[in-house]
Scaffold this motif. Structure first.
Motif, PDB file in Angstrom:
ATOM      1  N   GLN A  57      37.655  40.591  25.039  1.00 55.46           N
ATOM      2  CA  GLN A  57      36.222  40.359  24.952  1.00 55.46           C
ATOM      3  C   GLN A  57      35.671  39.774  26.262  1.00 55.46           C
ATOM      4  OE1 GLN A  57      35.384  37.718  21.664  1.00 55.46           O
ATOM      5  NE2 GLN A  57      37.026  36.308  22.205  1.00 55.46           N
ATOM      6  N   GLY A  58      36.435  38.895  26.904  1.00 49.10           N
ATOM      7  CA  GLY A  58      35.995  38.355  28.184  1.00 49.10           C
ATOM      8  C   GLY A  58      35.957  39.420  29.262  1.00 49.10           C
ATOM      9  N   ASP A  59      36.979  40.290  29.288  1.00 47.27           N
ATOM     10  CA  ASP A  59      37.037  41.317  30.330  1.00 47.27           C
ATOM     11  C   ASP A  59      35.890  42.301  30.179  1.00 47.27           C
ATOM     12  OD1 ASP A  59      38.742  42.009  32.616  1.00 47.27           O
ATOM     13  OD2 ASP A  59      39.008  43.927  31.593  1.00 47.27           O
ATOM     14  N   ILE A  60      35.546  42.661  28.956  1.00 49.79           N
ATOM     15  CA  ILE A  60      34.429  43.584  28.733  1.00 49.79           C
ATOM     16  C   ILE A  60      33.109  42.941  29.151  1.00 49.79           C
ATOM     17  CG2 ILE A  60      33.053  44.672  26.917  1.00 49.79           C
ATOM     18  CD1 ILE A  60      35.650  45.458  25.555  1.00 49.79           C
ATOM     19  N   LEU A  61      32.891  41.695  28.783  1.00 50.54           N
ATOM     20  CA  LEU A  61      31.651  41.026  29.178  1.00 50.54           C
ATOM     21  C   LEU A  61      31.518  40.932  30.701  1.00 50.54           C
ATOM     22  CD1 LEU A  61      31.530  38.181  26.509  1.00 50.54           C
ATOM     23  CD2 LEU A  61      29.866  40.036  26.762  1.00 50.54           C
ATOM     24  N   ILE A  62      32.637  40.676  31.366  1.00 49.83           N
ATOM     25  CA  ILE A  62      32.621  40.608  32.831  1.00 49.83           C
ATOM     26  C   ILE A  62      32.331  41.984  33.418  1.00 49.83           C
ATOM     27  CG2 ILE A  62      34.039  40.194  34.878  1.00 49.83           C
ATOM     28  CD1 ILE A  62      35.531  38.065  33.107  1.00 49.83           C
ATOM     29  N   GLY A  63      33.040  43.003  32.946  1.00 51.49           N
ATOM     30  CA  GLY A  63      32.844  44.340  33.466  1.00 51.49           C
ATOM     31  C   GLY A  63      31.445  44.864  33.245  1.00 51.49           C
ATOM     32  N   ALA A  64      30.821  44.469  32.127  1.00 51.71           N
ATOM     33  CA  ALA A  64      29.480  44.932  31.795  1.00 51.71           C
ATOM     34  C   ALA A  64      28.394  44.158  32.530  1.00 51.71           C
ATOM     35  CB  ALA A  64      29.258  44.824  30.291  1.00 51.71           C
ATOM     36  N   GLY A  65      28.786  43.179  33.333  1.00 55.43           N
ATOM     37  CA  GLY A  65      27.806  42.415  34.104  1.00 55.43           C
ATOM     38  C   GLY A  65      27.115  41.326  33.314  1.00 55.43           C
ATOM     39  N   CYS A  66      27.711  40.909  32.194  1.00 54.64           N
ATOM     40  CA  CYS A  66      27.092  39.897  31.338  1.00 54.64           C
ATOM     41  C   CYS A  66      27.443  38.469  31.744  1.00 54.64           C
ATOM     42  CB  CYS A  66      27.509  40.110  29.888  1.00 54.64           C
ATOM     43  SG  CYS A  66      27.063  41.715  29.193  1.00 54.64           S
ATOM     44  N   ALA A  67      28.468  38.288  32.572  1.00 53.56           N
ATOM     45  CA  ALA A  67      29.005  36.954  32.846  1.00 53.56           C
ATOM     46  C   ALA A  67      28.733  36.518  34.278  1.00 53.56           C
ATOM     47  CB  ALA A  67      30.502  36.916  32.567  1.00 53.56           C
ATOM     48  N   ALA A  68      28.377  35.253  34.430  1.00 54.90           N
ATOM     49  CA  ALA A  68      28.193  34.663  35.756  1.00 54.90           C
ATOM     50  C   ALA A  68      29.398  33.842  36.177  1.00 54.90           C
ATOM     51  CB  ALA A  68      26.939  33.777  35.770  1.00 54.90           C
ATOM     52  N   SER A  69      30.130  33.279  35.206  1.00 51.97           N
ATOM     53  CA  SER A  69      31.279  32.438  35.533  1.00 51.97           C
ATOM     54  C   SER A  69      32.295  32.485  34.417  1.00 51.97           C
ATOM     55  CB  SER A  69      30.846  30.986  35.791  1.00 51.97           C
ATOM     56  OG  SER A  69      30.374  30.396  34.591  1.00 51.97           O
ATOM     57  N   VAL A  70      33.512  32.077  34.762  1.00 51.31           N
ATOM     58  CA  VAL A  70      34.626  32.050  33.812  1.00 51.31           C
ATOM     59  C   VAL A  70      35.421  30.775  34.029  1.00 51.31           C
ATOM     60  CG1 VAL A  70      36.830  33.095  33.176  1.00 51.31           C
ATOM     61  CG2 VAL A  70      34.872  34.560  33.638  1.00 51.31           C
ATOM     62  N   GLU A  71      35.715  30.097  32.942  1.00 48.46           N
ATOM     63  CA  GLU A  71      36.680  28.994  32.967  1.00 48.46           C
ATOM     64  C   GLU A  71      37.714  29.277  31.895  1.00 48.46           C
ATOM     65  OE1 GLU A  71      37.130  24.134  32.503  1.00 48.46           O
ATOM     66  OE2 GLU A  71      35.132  25.048  32.591  1.00 48.46           O
ATOM     67  N   ALA A  72      38.966  29.332  32.290  1.00 46.32           N
ATOM     68  CA  ALA A  72      40.028  29.657  31.351  1.00 46.32           C
ATOM     69  C   ALA A  72      41.368  29.303  31.964  1.00 46.32           C
ATOM     70  CB  ALA A  72      40.001  31.146  30.985  1.00 46.32           C
ATOM     71  N   ALA A  73      42.364  29.143  31.105  1.00 45.65           N
ATOM     72  CA  ALA A  73      43.715  28.947  31.602  1.00 45.65           C
ATOM     73  C   ALA A  73      44.310  30.256  32.094  1.00 45.65           C
ATOM     74  CB  ALA A  73      44.585  28.352  30.502  1.00 45.65           C
ATOM     75  N   ALA A  74      43.814  31.370  31.571  1.00 41.39           N
ATOM     76  CA  ALA A  74      44.257  32.703  31.983  1.00 41.39           C
ATOM     77  C   ALA A  74      43.253  33.723  31.469  1.00 41.39           C
ATOM     78  CB  ALA A  74      45.650  33.016  31.437  1.00 41.39           C
ATOM     79  N   VAL A  75      43.203  34.867  32.148  1.00 40.74           N
ATOM     80  CA  VAL A  75      42.427  36.011  31.661  1.00 40.74           C
ATOM     81  C   VAL A  75      43.376  37.199  31.736  1.00 40.74           C
ATOM     82  CG1 VAL A  75      40.350  37.404  31.876  1.00 40.74           C
ATOM     83  CG2 VAL A  75      40.315  35.009  32.603  1.00 40.74           C
ATOM     84  N   SER A  76      43.756  37.723  30.571  1.00 40.46           N
ATOM     85  CA  SER A  76      44.837  38.692  30.541  1.00 40.46           C
ATOM     86  C   SER A  76      44.711  39.589  29.320  1.00 40.46           C
ATOM     87  CB  SER A  76      46.182  37.957  30.499  1.00 40.46           C
ATOM     88  OG  SER A  76      47.248  38.819  30.185  1.00 40.46           O
ATOM     89  N   LEU A  77      45.252  40.793  29.431  1.00 42.01           N
ATOM     90  CA  LEU A  77      45.360  41.696  28.282  1.00 42.01           C
ATOM     91  C   LEU A  77      46.744  41.615  27.651  1.00 42.01           C
ATOM     92  CD1 LEU A  77      43.504  44.856  29.655  1.00 42.01           C
ATOM     93  CD2 LEU A  77      42.565  42.934  28.358  1.00 42.01           C
ATOM     94  N   GLY A  78      47.467  40.559  27.947  1.00 42.01           N
ATOM     95  CA  GLY A  78      48.774  40.347  27.340  1.00 42.01           C
ATOM     96  C   GLY A  78      49.765  41.407  27.761  1.00 42.01           C
ATOM     97  N   GLU A  79      50.389  42.056  26.788  1.00 40.32           N
ATOM     98  CA  GLU A  79      51.413  43.046  27.101  1.00 40.32           C
ATOM     99  C   GLU A  79      50.834  44.270  27.804  1.00 40.32           C
ATOM    100  OE1 GLU A  79      52.524  45.615  23.403  1.00 40.32           O
ATOM    101  OE2 GLU A  79      52.084  43.603  22.668  1.00 40.32           O
ATOM    102  N   HIS A  80      49.519  44.391  27.816  1.00 39.01           N
ATOM    103  CA  HIS A  80      48.894  45.531  28.487  1.00 39.01           C
ATOM    104  C   HIS A  80      48.497  45.202  29.936  1.00 39.01           C
ATOM    105  CE1 HIS A  80      48.936  47.810  24.789  1.00 39.01           C
ATOM    106  NE2 HIS A  80      48.452  46.764  24.169  1.00 39.01           N
ATOM    107  N   GLY A  81      48.889  44.030  30.404  1.00 37.05           N
ATOM    108  CA  GLY A  81      48.739  43.737  31.819  1.00 37.05           C
ATOM    109  C   GLY A  81      47.541  42.865  32.147  1.00 37.05           C
TER     110      GLY A  81
END
Length: 267
Positions: A57-81
């Protein structure tokens, strides 16, 4: 009291542009149907907080231009890279990235949950991360004298997540996913999509221990399948085929746009 049930679109409409938005990780409660409505609306300048990580959900929001900033311990698709849209945006400098750790995020939200300005945190002193976070402080432990890290309370504007069940009063059952309870307690507003609503009062059932009372929930939307393609507890597993297709398509900006167009056009 009877809660008013909204649609996914109506729930998304309660998230204003520029809001700080706390989101659950892919292993917890992802409100994907509401995220889709945010993208459809063209939401902008959202400040995403992963609790403690961000995934699809975070990656889609970022790709769609909805996000200005991100704070997280990680941003990942897990086993999908790696999360491809996040990587492109971070490398291009089109979003602000605030590095953190799982314990730091939980500690900051717990401080807000308890109504205190900060909390101490063990295990980070000695890390280069402290230099990247001027809002964190190292102080002398007033009892032992040794250095201790303190992090400020974090109170997101909105906590958004998906759960299995709500009752007619707006009480929401989350089971063992206690991070969702912390999100609801800490945020100014908690918005929840659910698989189903039930007539029985959850407060009076044997599920009360895994429930968030309605006083912490501002709005509920009944959205069966609202976490797909992410899993939802025991209701349904993650759609690994779709997640793999996303990872492959989103490896390029053009591929992501094609995927997004198809996803937005879906039911």
């Amino acid at each position: 009291m009877t809660a008013t049930l909204l649609s996914a679109e109506a729930l998304a409409a309660r998230i204003p542009d520029g809001a700080s938005l706390a989101l659950a990780p892919d292993y917890s409660g992802c409100a994907m149907a509401v995220v889709r409505e945010l993208v459809r609306r063209g939401a902008r300048d959202l400040r995403l907080l992963g609790v403690p990580q961000l995934g699809l959900q975070g990656d889609i929001l970022i790709g769609a231009g909805c996000a200005a900033s991100v704070e997280a311990a990680a941003v990942s698709l897990g086993e999908h890279g790696f999360a491809p849209c996040f990587l492109r945006a971070a490398q291009a400098g089109s979003i602000m990235v605030r590095d953190s750790t799982c314990p730091a995020i939980h500690t900051a939200l717990t401080a807000a949950e308890r109504g205190i300005p900060f909390m101490p945190l063990a295990g980070v002193i000695g890390s280069d991360l402290i230099a990247a976070r001027p809002d964190w402080r190292v102080i002398d432990d007033p009892f032992g004298g040794s250095p201790v890290l303190v992090v400020p309370a974090q109170r997101p504007d909105i906590a958004l997540f998906h759960a299995e069940t709500a009752d007619a009063e707006g009480n929401v059952w989350i089971g063992v996913r206690r991070e969702l309870m912390t999100m609801a307690h800490a945020a100014r507003t908690a918005l929840v999509s659910v698989e189903e609503t039930v007539a029985d009062r959850l407060l009076a059932s044997d599920r009360a221990a895994g429930m968030i009372p309605s006083i912490y929930i501002d709005a509920v939307a009944a959205v069966p399948g609202g976490a797909r393609p992410i899993a939802c507890g025991d209701r349904y597993p993650a759609d690994q085929g779709m997640l793999a297709a996303y990872a492959e398509a989103a490896a390029t900006g053009e591929g992501f746009r094609h995927f997004l167009d198809r996803w937005l056009a879906g039911p």
